[in-house]
Scaffold this motif. Structure first.
Motif, PDB file in Angstrom:
ATOM      1  N   ILE A   1      -1.524   1.602 -10.672  1.00 14.02           N
ATOM      2  CA  ILE A   1      -1.298   2.940 -10.150  1.00 14.02           C
ATOM      3  C   ILE A   1      -1.110   3.926 -11.292  1.00 14.02           C
ATOM      4  CG2 ILE A   1       0.148   4.367  -8.655  1.00 14.02           C
ATOM      5  CD1 ILE A   1       0.598   0.677  -8.374  1.00 14.02           C
ATOM      6  N   TYR A   2      -1.874   4.991 -11.243  1.00 15.55           N
ATOM      7  CA  TYR A   2      -1.768   6.108 -12.179  1.00 15.55           C
ATOM      8  C   TYR A   2      -1.361   7.346 -11.392  1.00 15.55           C
ATOM      9  CZ  TYR A   2      -4.507   3.185 -15.367  1.00 15.55           C
ATOM     10  OH  TYR A   2      -4.945   2.169 -16.160  1.00 15.55           O
ATOM     11  N   PRO A   3      -0.952   8.405 -12.063  1.00 11.96           N
ATOM     12  CA  PRO A   3      -0.676   9.640 -11.328  1.00 11.96           C
ATOM     13  C   PRO A   3      -1.910  10.064 -10.525  1.00 11.96           C
ATOM     14  CG  PRO A   3       0.091   9.825 -13.587  1.00 11.96           C
ATOM     15  CD  PRO A   3      -0.708   8.545 -13.494  1.00 11.96           C
ATOM     16  N   GLY A   4      -1.761  10.126  -9.217  1.00 10.60           N
ATOM     17  CA  GLY A   4      -2.843  10.578  -8.355  1.00 10.60           C
ATOM     18  C   GLY A   4      -3.935   9.582  -8.061  1.00 10.60           C
TER      19      GLY A   4
ATOM     20  N   VAL B   1       0.839  -1.205   0.000  1.00 10.12           N
ATOM     21  CA  VAL B   1       0.000   0.000   0.000  1.00 10.12           C
ATOM     22  C   VAL B   1       0.871   1.250   0.000  1.00 10.12           C
ATOM     23  CG1 VAL B   1      -1.685   1.326   1.336  1.00 10.12           C
ATOM     24  CG2 VAL B   1      -1.984  -1.145   1.053  1.00 10.12           C
ATOM     25  N   GLU B   2       1.891   1.239   0.812  1.00  8.99           N
ATOM     26  CA  GLU B   2       2.815   2.380   0.896  1.00  8.99           C
ATOM     27  C   GLU B   2       3.493   2.642  -0.453  1.00  8.99           C
ATOM     28  OE1 GLU B   2       6.602   3.621   3.716  1.00  8.99           O
ATOM     29  OE2 GLU B   2       5.982   1.530   3.615  1.00  8.99           O
ATOM     30  N   LEU B   3       3.923   1.587  -1.136  1.00  7.79           N
ATOM     31  CA  LEU B   3       4.548   1.737  -2.448  1.00  7.79           C
ATOM     32  C   LEU B   3       3.552   2.273  -3.463  1.00  7.79           C
ATOM     33  CD1 LEU B   3       6.887   1.414  -4.434  1.00  7.79           C
ATOM     34  CD2 LEU B   3       6.187  -0.991  -4.725  1.00  7.79           C
ATOM     35  N   ALA B   4       2.335   1.732  -3.472  1.00  9.75           N
ATOM     36  CA  ALA B   4       1.312   2.210  -4.417  1.00  9.75           C
ATOM     37  C   ALA B   4       1.048   3.696  -4.220  1.00  9.75           C
ATOM     38  CB  ALA B   4       0.028   1.403  -4.241  1.00  9.75           C
ATOM     39  N   ASP B   5       0.900   4.121  -2.982  1.00 12.11           N
ATOM     40  CA  ASP B   5       0.652   5.541  -2.707  1.00 12.11           C
ATOM     41  C   ASP B   5       1.824   6.408  -3.161  1.00 12.11           C
ATOM     42  OD1 ASP B   5      -1.830   4.911  -1.645  1.00 12.11           O
ATOM     43  OD2 ASP B   5      -1.136   4.992   0.442  1.00 12.11           O
ATOM     44  N   ALA B   6       3.039   5.936  -2.937  1.00  8.93           N
ATOM     45  CA  ALA B   6       4.228   6.697  -3.349  1.00  8.93           C
ATOM     46  C   ALA B   6       4.307   6.794  -4.873  1.00  8.93           C
ATOM     47  CB  ALA B   6       5.488   6.052  -2.787  1.00  8.93           C
ATOM     48  N   LEU B   7       4.013   5.699  -5.563  1.00  8.97           N
ATOM     49  CA  LEU B   7       4.034   5.735  -7.027  1.00  8.97           C
ATOM     50  C   LEU B   7       2.997   6.718  -7.583  1.00  8.97           C
ATOM     51  CD1 LEU B   7       4.561   1.960  -7.850  1.00  8.97           C
ATOM     52  CD2 LEU B   7       6.076   3.851  -8.519  1.00  8.97           C
ATOM     53  N   ALA B   8       1.835   6.772  -6.964  1.00  5.83           N
ATOM     54  CA  ALA B   8       0.791   7.704  -7.412  1.00  5.83           C
ATOM     55  C   ALA B   8       1.266   9.151  -7.321  1.00  5.83           C
ATOM     56  CB  ALA B   8      -0.482   7.510  -6.596  1.00  5.83           C
ATOM     57  N   GLU B   9       2.226   9.408  -6.455  1.00 12.30           N
ATOM     58  CA  GLU B   9       2.766  10.760  -6.287  1.00 12.30           C
ATOM     59  C   GLU B   9       3.880  11.091  -7.273  1.00 12.30           C
ATOM     60  OE1 GLU B   9       1.631  13.154  -4.192  1.00 12.30           O
ATOM     61  OE2 GLU B   9       0.006  11.735  -3.782  1.00 12.30           O
TER      62      GLU B   9
ATOM     63  N   ALA C   1     -10.218   0.315 -14.087  1.00 17.13           N
ATOM     64  CA  ALA C   1      -8.821   0.765 -14.100  1.00 17.13           C
ATOM     65  C   ALA C   1      -8.353   1.037 -15.533  1.00 17.13           C
ATOM     66  CB  ALA C   1      -7.925  -0.272 -13.431  1.00 17.13           C
ATOM     67  N   GLN C   2      -8.740   0.183 -16.463  1.00 12.47           N
ATOM     68  CA  GLN C   2      -8.360   0.397 -17.857  1.00 12.47           C
ATOM     69  C   GLN C   2      -9.011   1.667 -18.411  1.00 12.47           C
ATOM     70  OE1 GLN C   2      -9.568  -3.541 -19.228  1.00 12.47           O
ATOM     71  NE2 GLN C   2      -7.449  -3.961 -19.802  1.00 12.47           N
ATOM     72  N   GLU C   3     -10.259   1.891 -18.097  1.00 14.61           N
ATOM     73  CA  GLU C   3     -10.948   3.088 -18.579  1.00 14.61           C
ATOM     74  C   GLU C   3     -10.276   4.344 -18.050  1.00 14.61           C
ATOM     75  OE1 GLU C   3     -13.130   5.502 -20.766  1.00 14.61           O
ATOM     76  OE2 GLU C   3     -13.022   3.322 -20.987  1.00 14.61           O
ATOM     77  N   HIS C   4      -9.863   4.313 -16.802  1.00 13.65           N
ATOM     78  CA  HIS C   4      -9.146   5.462 -16.252  1.00 13.65           C
ATOM     79  C   HIS C   4      -7.856   5.697 -17.037  1.00 13.65           C
ATOM     80  CE1 HIS C   4      -8.144   8.498 -13.314  1.00 13.65           C
ATOM     81  NE2 HIS C   4      -6.938   7.970 -13.229  1.00 13.65           N
ATOM     82  N   GLY C   5      -7.166   4.628 -17.368  1.00 14.28           N
ATOM     83  CA  GLY C   5      -5.947   4.746 -18.172  1.00 14.28           C
ATOM     84  C   GLY C   5      -6.216   5.379 -19.525  1.00 14.28           C
ATOM     85  N   ARG C   6      -7.300   5.002 -20.138  1.00 14.51           N
ATOM     86  CA  ARG C   6      -7.656   5.604 -21.439  1.00 14.51           C
ATOM     87  C   ARG C   6      -7.848   7.116 -21.306  1.00 14.51           C
ATOM     88  NH1 ARG C   6     -11.032   0.914 -21.328  1.00 14.51           N
ATOM     89  NH2 ARG C   6     -10.031  -0.692 -22.600  1.00 14.51           N
ATOM     90  N   THR C   7      -8.494   7.540 -20.216  1.00 18.44           N
ATOM     91  CA  THR C   7      -8.727   8.980 -20.033  1.00 18.44           C
ATOM     92  C   THR C   7      -7.418   9.737 -19.840  1.00 18.44           C
ATOM     93  OG1 THR C   7      -8.993   8.945 -17.612  1.00 18.44           O
ATOM     94  CG2 THR C   7     -10.978   8.537 -18.962  1.00 18.44           C
ATOM     95  N   LEU C   8      -6.358   9.030 -19.415  1.00 21.43           N
ATOM     96  CA  LEU C   8      -5.051   9.655 -19.221  1.00 21.43           C
ATOM     97  C   LEU C   8      -4.145   9.515 -20.437  1.00 21.43           C
ATOM     98  CD1 LEU C   8      -4.240   8.574 -15.557  1.00 21.43           C
ATOM     99  CD2 LEU C   8      -5.176  10.744 -16.356  1.00 21.43           C
ATOM    100  N   GLY C   9      -4.662   8.907 -21.501  1.00 20.21           N
ATOM    101  CA  GLY C   9      -3.881   8.784 -22.724  1.00 20.21           C
ATOM    102  C   GLY C   9      -2.975   7.576 -22.803  1.00 20.21           C
TER     103      GLY C   9
END
Length: 121
Positions: A84-87, A56-64, A103-111
């Motif tokens: 994990i995506y930005p934010g 969890v700690e790594l996932a949160d750090a990667l999002a940052e 999760a895939q749909e969110h990725g599409r919205t980020l390009g």
């Protein structure tokens, strides 16, 4: 134990990940045929393992520290996935197709190019 990969070029310039006990399994560079216009054509892949208690700690750090547009990182164990995506962090049970699709749909919205939305599930 979780297995995952980080594309080093996906990290924002000037950021770092520190104090995570990651086990390096492979470090490689390769040309990418599916790179978007915003991504470099050659990537450095850091394949790793991380202990359950640090997931969890790594996932949160990667999002940052992940850059935009079009980047994500992922890791998984036998029971669940972290994407994990930005934010934003998606955590779901492996095989949950509805959560994967979200999760895939969110990725599409980020390009993120469609061929790159292929993490292990």
């Amino acid at each position: 134990m979780y297995d995952g990969a980080i594309i080093m070029e996906s990290l924002r310039v000037g950021t770092s990940l520190e104090a995570f006990p990651l086990i390096l399994r492979r470090l490689s560079r390769y040309a990418v045929k599916t790179a978007s216009a915003d991504q470099p054509p050659v990537w450095t892949e850091f394949v790793f393992e991380v202990a359950d208690e640090h997931a969890v700690e790594l996932a949160d750090a990667l999002a940052e520290v992940l850059d935009q547009p079009g980047w994500y990182a992922d890791f998984h164990n036998d029971e669940e996935n972290f994407v994990i995506y930005p934010g934003r962090v998606f955590r779901y049970r492996r095989g949950d197709q509805l959560a994967r699709a979200e999760a895939q749909e969110h990725g599409r919205t980020l390009g993120v190019p469609e061929p790159q939305l292929d993490w292990t599930d």
